[in-house]
Design a protein around this motif. Structure first.
Motif, short mmCIF file in Angstrom:
data_model
loop_
_atom_site.label_atom_id
_atom_site.label_comp_id
_atom_site.label_asym_id
_atom_site.label_seq_id
_atom_site.Cartn_x
_atom_site.Cartn_y
_atom_site.Cartn_z
N LEU A 74 40.16 43.49 41.80
CA LEU A 74 40.75 43.30 40.48
C LEU A 74 39.92 43.99 39.40
O LEU A 74 38.69 43.96 39.45
CB LEU A 74 40.86 41.80 40.15
N PRO A 75 40.58 44.62 38.43
CA PRO A 75 39.83 45.25 37.33
C PRO A 75 39.04 44.22 36.54
O PRO A 75 39.40 43.03 36.49
CB PRO A 75 40.94 45.89 36.47
N GLY A 76 37.95 44.65 35.91
CA GLY A 76 37.13 43.76 35.11
C GLY A 76 37.86 43.26 33.88
O GLY A 76 38.88 43.82 33.45
N LEU A 77 37.34 42.18 33.30
CA LEU A 77 37.96 41.55 32.12
C LEU A 77 37.06 41.75 30.89
O LEU A 77 35.84 41.70 30.99
CB LEU A 77 38.14 40.04 32.34
N THR A 78 37.70 41.95 29.76
CA THR A 78 36.99 41.95 28.48
C THR A 78 37.16 40.57 27.87
O THR A 78 38.29 40.10 27.66
CB THR A 78 37.55 43.02 27.54
N LEU B 158 46.22 33.24 38.42
CA LEU B 158 46.98 33.63 39.60
C LEU B 158 46.72 32.59 40.67
O LEU B 158 45.58 32.41 41.12
CB LEU B 158 46.53 35.01 40.08
N LEU B 159 47.75 31.83 41.06
CA LEU B 159 47.60 30.74 42.03
C LEU B 159 47.83 31.28 43.44
O LEU B 159 48.90 31.79 43.76
CB LEU B 159 48.59 29.63 41.72
N VAL B 160 46.79 31.17 44.27
CA VAL B 160 46.87 31.61 45.66
C VAL B 160 46.50 30.44 46.55
O VAL B 160 45.45 29.80 46.34
CB VAL B 160 45.93 32.80 45.95
N GLY B 161 47.35 30.11 47.49
CA GLY B 161 47.08 29.00 48.40
C GLY B 161 47.27 29.41 49.83
O GLY B 161 48.09 30.28 50.15
N ALA C 199 39.09 29.49 35.87
CA ALA C 199 40.07 30.37 36.52
C ALA C 199 40.95 31.12 35.52
O ALA C 199 41.73 31.99 35.93
CB ALA C 199 40.95 29.56 37.46
N HIS C 200 40.85 30.80 34.23
CA HIS C 200 41.69 31.47 33.23
C HIS C 200 41.52 32.98 33.31
O HIS C 200 40.40 33.50 33.31
CB HIS C 200 41.32 30.95 31.85
N ARG C 201 42.64 33.70 33.42
CA ARG C 201 42.70 35.16 33.53
C ARG C 201 42.11 35.67 34.87
O ARG C 201 41.76 36.83 35.00
CB ARG C 201 41.98 35.82 32.36
N GLY C 202 42.02 34.77 35.84
CA GLY C 202 41.53 35.15 37.15
C GLY C 202 42.39 34.55 38.25
O GLY C 202 43.60 34.38 38.09
N ILE C 203 41.77 34.23 39.37
CA ILE C 203 42.47 33.68 40.54
C ILE C 203 42.00 32.25 40.77
O ILE C 203 40.80 31.97 40.77
CB ILE C 203 42.18 34.51 41.81
N LEU C 204 42.95 31.33 40.95
CA LEU C 204 42.64 29.98 41.40
C LEU C 204 43.09 29.88 42.86
O LEU C 204 44.28 29.96 43.16
CB LEU C 204 43.35 28.94 40.55
N TYR C 205 42.13 29.73 43.74
CA TYR C 205 42.40 29.74 45.18
C TYR C 205 42.25 28.34 45.75
O TYR C 205 41.21 27.70 45.57
CB TYR C 205 41.44 30.71 45.88
N VAL C 206 43.28 27.86 46.44
CA VAL C 206 43.27 26.54 47.06
C VAL C 206 43.46 26.72 48.56
O VAL C 206 44.57 27.04 49.02
CB VAL C 206 44.37 25.63 46.48
N ASP C 207 42.39 26.54 49.30
CA ASP C 207 42.49 26.57 50.76
C ASP C 207 43.02 25.22 51.23
O ASP C 207 42.63 24.17 50.71
CB ASP C 207 41.12 26.85 51.36
N ARG D 90 33.17 41.52 32.20
CA ARG D 90 32.70 40.90 33.44
C ARG D 90 33.78 41.02 34.51
O ARG D 90 34.95 41.25 34.20
CB ARG D 90 32.35 39.43 33.21
N PRO D 91 33.41 40.86 35.79
CA PRO D 91 34.42 40.91 36.85
C PRO D 91 35.39 39.74 36.76
O PRO D 91 35.05 38.67 36.22
CB PRO D 91 33.58 40.83 38.14
N ALA D 92 36.58 39.95 37.27
CA ALA D 92 37.55 38.84 37.36
C ALA D 92 37.03 37.80 38.35
O ALA D 92 36.44 38.15 39.37
CB ALA D 92 38.91 39.36 37.79
N ARG D 93 37.25 36.55 38.03
CA ARG D 93 36.74 35.48 38.88
C ARG D 93 37.79 35.02 39.88
O ARG D 93 38.98 35.01 39.59
CB ARG D 93 36.34 34.27 38.03
N MET D 94 37.31 34.60 41.04
CA MET D 94 38.14 33.84 41.95
C MET D 94 37.50 32.46 42.10
O MET D 94 36.40 32.33 42.64
CB MET D 94 38.27 34.49 43.32
N VAL D 95 38.18 31.44 41.59
CA VAL D 95 37.65 30.08 41.59
C VAL D 95 38.32 29.30 42.71
O VAL D 95 39.55 29.30 42.83
CB VAL D 95 37.93 29.40 40.23
#
Length: 689
Positions: A53-57, A175-178, A129-137, A88-93
């Motif tokens: 993912l591209p970095g965030l301002t 972005l919700l990824v499960g 996770a705002h403006r990034g990925i929220l990952y739920v395994d 900063r880089p996009a986060r995956m939480v």
């Protein structure tokens, strides 16, 4: 350099890689749900996406990742007028399955809020996770109250934290990824619909591809940094392609003819609501941008349907997700655009990097999806006429393939119906659900207590009552209340819990008449559907002949239980004692594994005991009293039919210390139906008079 497993090194799984990349190009697609068996690199692929993912301002120092060009006016860290920008880089939480509500939405310091009037707020995972990925395994194992919070945040793009009149709000667009293993249970329909796309993954059966998977994994484990370096060029190329597709996305044209195709396809598959149409439109647009085009083609719409519709077609947990591709082609052709999809495209070569599969075009190797509801191989046998009380012998034309003497083929279940509420008496403390009364973190307030650990739900009146007598001693001289830690009181709440519902199903010859067993299976399926809606774990024990078997160990997957029930053959004697003893063993083990989850034993039988020892009736009575001694809540579903009834199921229920209920009484609408029948009979008699 990142030492995560490189995205471009993932072997195969074209659908999964494509769906993730489309969300990277257009986050508005709405996320991805990855369904598949264990050990298929679902989590590996999702975690690898973050590096692409591209970095965030962001506003420097803002804990809520506000964009400098359009900061959130209600940001708790605002205002941001004079703040510098940072990249900063996009986060995956990652959201753990066992996370608390405060960990997800953030925590407010109640003590400081009451005593100082300060909004001391610690952001949660939604803010990160705002403006990034929220990952739920294992998203299907997430607690219901966390699912509700996710639904609210996903719908509004913001998170609200309310604590006794003190309110904090912040933006939460992610972005919700499960990922999930369907064997462990299904998702609630509301959360299922929040995922833009869904993908089914399975391990390849091709030996060469499996060898390549093992080779790459071993190389990565031996030297993660060196392995990542070997794939750095491919990762960089794929990252540049994502940036280019994002730049092209606003220029993509979605014409009226294409929109009509999308609407006609969603209507043809009878999906609920309008979200499917919107997601398909956004996905088709992203596919065109990914392919470097500014016009959406029919092939984009077809691919978008394969990704966006399968999980929205489910009407019950027993329906298999999937899409009938012939029906899809017919729907697309019925309202075709300028470019009709090719129903039989040439297969793409095996992907090996970013220039093939999802990196080389939008169509990369979509495997056929499972279609329609589950079918059972021996169901045609069930349609053949059978005797009313005894099973056909092995070797006869109407016997099940490979059946032993006294066994008959499985029969189809009758149509499921809405059941009456069955619950465990008393007050439990198990996992949140919707069946029995329990002390929970959510529900109606029934009292107050001192907090155990961190305070979550303040009982304001009890806190004030505890602090009031000490105000003079604490030197209070003005407005406001001097509150100390010992004064705080936690609200005691009562809600509902999920239980372990263990079915012990009689599959003996006395139950084997086809219509009767079909009704019994329909009743058990109805109870399974009720267990799914109430968030229970379920297990299945069957008994016939001389033994009892655990057809399904306790699990959250009610569709797995339904599949085992559907294939259940019948015949032979009735070893009732063996069935009850096997159920007792299962419950004993589950009490050790999960002592807080209370069990409910549902015995489905006519009460006969004709096998399993020299005195089967006495053995069954002793086995039933074991359950009663353990305090297990029990219900006997009496399957006895006919004008003459022996009442054996009622006696069994008395031995178990539970209740007996007939198949007719199990229906939630049985009383209403009786009233309707009486009214109809009354009106008919008046007309006759």
């Amino acid at each position: 350099m990142s030492t995560l497993y490189p995205f471009t090194a993932v072997v195969g799984m074209d659908d999964l890689r494509l769906a993730l990349l489309l969300n990277a190009v257009s986050p508005a697609v709405g996320g991805v749900l990855v369904r598949g068996e264990k050990g298929t690199a679902k989590s590996t692929a999702v975690r690898a996406l973050a590096d692409l993912l591209p970095g965030l301002t962001v506003v420097a120092g803002c804990r809520f990742s506000c964009a400098p060009a359009a900061p959130d006016p209600q940001c708790p860290d605002g205002p941001h007028d004079d703040r510098a920008a940072a990249t900063r880089p996009a986060r995956m939480v990652e959201l753990p399955v066992g996370a608390s509500e405060d960990r997800l939405v953030g925590a407010l310091d109640i003590e400081r809020a009451l005593s100082e009037g300060v909004k001391a707020f610690e952001p949660g995972l939604l803010a990160q996770a705002h403006r990034g990925i929220l990952y739920v395994d294992e998203v299907n194992l997430l607690h219901d109250h966390l699912v509700d919070l996710l639904l609210d945040a996903a719908a509004m793009g913001a998170s609200h934290v309310e604590r006794e009149g003190v309110s904090v709000r912040h933006a939460a667009r992610f972005l919700l990824v499960g990922t999930m293993n369907p064997e462990e249970g299904e998702l609630r329909p509301q959360l299922l619909d929040r995922f833009g796309l869904t993908v089914e993954v399975a391990a390849s059966r091709d030996p060469e591809q499996r060898v390549e998977v093992v080779r790459r994994r071993l190389a990565y484990d031996d030297d993660p940094a060196g392995f990542a370096a070997r794939w750095a060029d491919e990762e960089a190329a794929l990252r540049e392609r994502i940036v280019a597709a994002r730049a092209l996305l606003p220029q993509v044209v979605l014409g009226d003819a294409t929109l009509r195709q999308i609407a006609a396809t969603c209507a043809a598959f009878e999906v609920d609501g309008m979200r499917a149409d919107i997601v398909m439109a956004r996905t088709a647009t992203a596919l065109a941008a990914w392919a470097g085009r500014t016009e959406v083609l029919g092939e984009d719409v077809r691919q978008a349907a394969l990704l966006a519709l399968p999980h929205r077609r489910r009407r019950s947990p027993f329906d298999a997700p999937g899409l009938d591709e012939d029906k899809l082609d017919q729907a697309l052709e019925k309202c075709g655009g300028d470019d009709e999809p090719d129903p039989d495209p040439e297969p793409d070569p095996e992907p090996d990097g970013p220039d093939s599969g999802p990196g080389g075009g939008p169509g990369g190797g979509i495997p056929p999806q499972p279609q329609g509801p589950r079918s059972t191989a021996d169901q045609p046998q069930a349609d053949r006429p059978q005797g009313p009380d005894t099973a056909p012998a092995a070797g006869r034309p109407d016997a099940a393939p490979g059946a032993s003497a006294g066994e008959q083929a499985a029969v189809r279940a009758a149509e499921p119906f809405r059941t009456k509420m069955l619950s465990v008496p008393g007050l439990g403390e198990g996992a949140a659900g919707r069946r029995s009364r329990a002390r929970t973190e959510h529900g109606r307030t029934t009292g107050a207590r001192r907090p155990q650990g961190a305070l979550t739900k303040l009982h304001l009146a009890a806190t004030v009552h505890a602090a009031a007598p000490h105000q003079r001693a604490r030197g209070r001289s003005g407005p406001g209340l001097v509150v100390r830690r010992d004064d705080l009181r936690q609200a005691a709440r009562e809600g509902r819990e999920g239980n372990l519902v263990l079915f012990a199903v009689d599959a003996s010859g006395s139950m084997a008449a086809r219509q009767r067993m079909g009704a019994v299976k329909g009743a058990v399926l109805s109870l399974l559907l009720d267990a799914y809606q109430r968030r229970d774990k379920v297990g299945l024990v069957t008994f016939r002949g001389t033994t009892a078997d655990v057809a399904l160990p306790p699990t959250s997957s009610v569709d797995a239980a339904a599949a085992r029930l559907e294939r259940l053959p019948t015949g032979g004697r009735t070893p009732l004692a063996a069935g009850l003893l096997k159920a007792h063993d299962v419950l004993r083990v589950e009490r050790l594994r999960d002592p807080s989850r209370r069990p409910l034993l549902v015995v489905v039988t006519d009460g006969r005991a004709t096998g399993g020892g020299p005195d089967p009736v006495a053995l069954a009575g002793r086995a039933a009293r074991l359950h009663a001694a353990d305090g297990t809540a029990s219900v006997v579903v009496d399957c006895e039919t006919g004008p003459v009834r022996l009442g054996l199921a009622g006696r069994l229920a008395a031995e178990l210390g539970g209740a007996a209920i007939t198949l007719d009484e199990l229906r939630a609408d049985s009383i209403a139906g009786l009233v309707r029948n009486i009214r109809t009979m009354g009106s008919d008699s008046r007309r006759a008079a």
